[in-house]
Design a protein around this motif. Structure first.
Motif, PDB file in Angstrom:
ATOM      1  N   TRP A   1       0.953  -1.277  -0.123  1.00  0.00           N
ATOM      2  CA  TRP A   1       0.085  -0.040   0.181  1.00  0.00           C
ATOM      3  C   TRP A   1       0.958   1.313   0.152  1.00  0.00           C
ATOM      4  CZ3 TRP A   1      -5.258   0.558   2.679  1.00  0.00           C
ATOM      5  CH2 TRP A   1      -6.111  -0.543   2.299  1.00  0.00           C
ATOM      6  N   ARG A   2       1.982   1.193   0.408  1.00  0.00           N
ATOM      7  CA  ARG A   2       2.795   2.250   0.381  1.00  0.00           C
ATOM      8  C   ARG A   2       3.095   2.995  -0.868  1.00  0.00           C
ATOM      9  NH1 ARG A   2       6.257  -2.046   0.199  1.00  0.00           N
ATOM     10  NH2 ARG A   2       8.421  -1.937  -0.584  1.00  0.00           N
ATOM     11  N   ALA A   3       2.850   2.243  -1.783  1.00  0.00           N
ATOM     12  CA  ALA A   3       3.130   2.781  -3.272  1.00  0.00           C
ATOM     13  C   ALA A   3       2.066   3.729  -3.583  1.00  0.00           C
ATOM     14  CB  ALA A   3       3.569   1.714  -4.259  1.00  0.00           C
ATOM     15  N   GLY A   4       0.837   3.417  -2.907  1.00  0.00           N
ATOM     16  CA  GLY A   4      -0.185   4.407  -3.219  1.00  0.00           C
ATOM     17  C   GLY A   4      -0.514   5.367  -2.437  1.00  0.00           C
ATOM     18  N   VAL A   5       0.471   5.702  -1.429  1.00  0.00           N
ATOM     19  CA  VAL A   5       0.279   6.593  -0.355  1.00  0.00           C
ATOM     20  C   VAL A   5       1.097   8.113  -0.653  1.00  0.00           C
ATOM     21  CG1 VAL A   5       0.792   7.028   1.981  1.00  0.00           C
ATOM     22  CG2 VAL A   5      -0.101   4.857   1.536  1.00  0.00           C
ATOM     23  N   ASP A   6       0.304   9.079  -0.419  1.00  0.00           N
ATOM     24  CA  ASP A   6       1.056  10.384  -0.639  1.00  0.00           C
ATOM     25  C   ASP A   6       2.257  10.417   0.058  1.00  0.00           C
ATOM     26  OD1 ASP A   6       1.290  13.217   0.556  1.00  0.00           O
ATOM     27  OD2 ASP A   6       0.508  13.304  -1.212  1.00  0.00           O
TER      28      ASP A   6
END
Length: 143
Positions: free
Chosen positions: A49-54
């Motif tokens: 999910w870190r890839a889609g987090v600002d």
């Protein structure tokens, strides 16, 4: 003390995975309880999910939900072609972390799991109240 956090299988259940970016409230509450019990400084995302987090952890559903429960995101492990274990170890060394807990549901991402402070969550249930107790005992035993 920080928690390296995977999301799918920890903050939701396998049955939730068809819903994109779904967080199960019960699992988030349980994480908050563990966070408080361990006197955490913050959370480091190790999840995909870190890839889609600002980059500043603003506006996305995960960051907002963690803040809602007074949890702080300190950062994220680097995106690389390394294993999750290697990414976590790199982050820990770079930030001089000596006490941390890894919450994940996939042991296969950790080649030598026995040497890591890894607490495995059952992906069918996500993080439960019983896991909170067991993870706290595990952490206290390790440190």
């Amino acid at each position: 003390m920080v928690i390296f956090l995977d999301v799918d299988g920890v903050l939701n259940r396998q049955s939730d995975w068809q819903m994109r970016y779904y967080l199960r409230e019960e699992c988030v509450r349980n994480l908050s309880e563990l966070y408080q019990r361990l006197h955490c400084e913050g959370i480091v995302l190790s999840s995909t999910w870190r890839a889609g987090v600002d980059k500043d952890f603003n506006g996305d559903p995960l960051s907002e939900k963690l803040r809602e429960y007074s949890m702080r995101i300190l950062g994220a492990t680097p995106l690389s072609n390394k294993t999750r274990a290697e990414e976590i170890q790199f982050y820990a060394r770079r930030h001089d972390l000596t006490r941390y807990l890894i919450l994940d549901d996939d042991e296969s991402l950790f080649g030598n799991a026995a040497k890591l402070p890894l607490y495995l969550v059952n992906y069918r249930t996500g993080l439960t109240a019983e896991d909170v107790k067991k993870a706290e005992r595990f952490f206290r035993k390790v440190y």
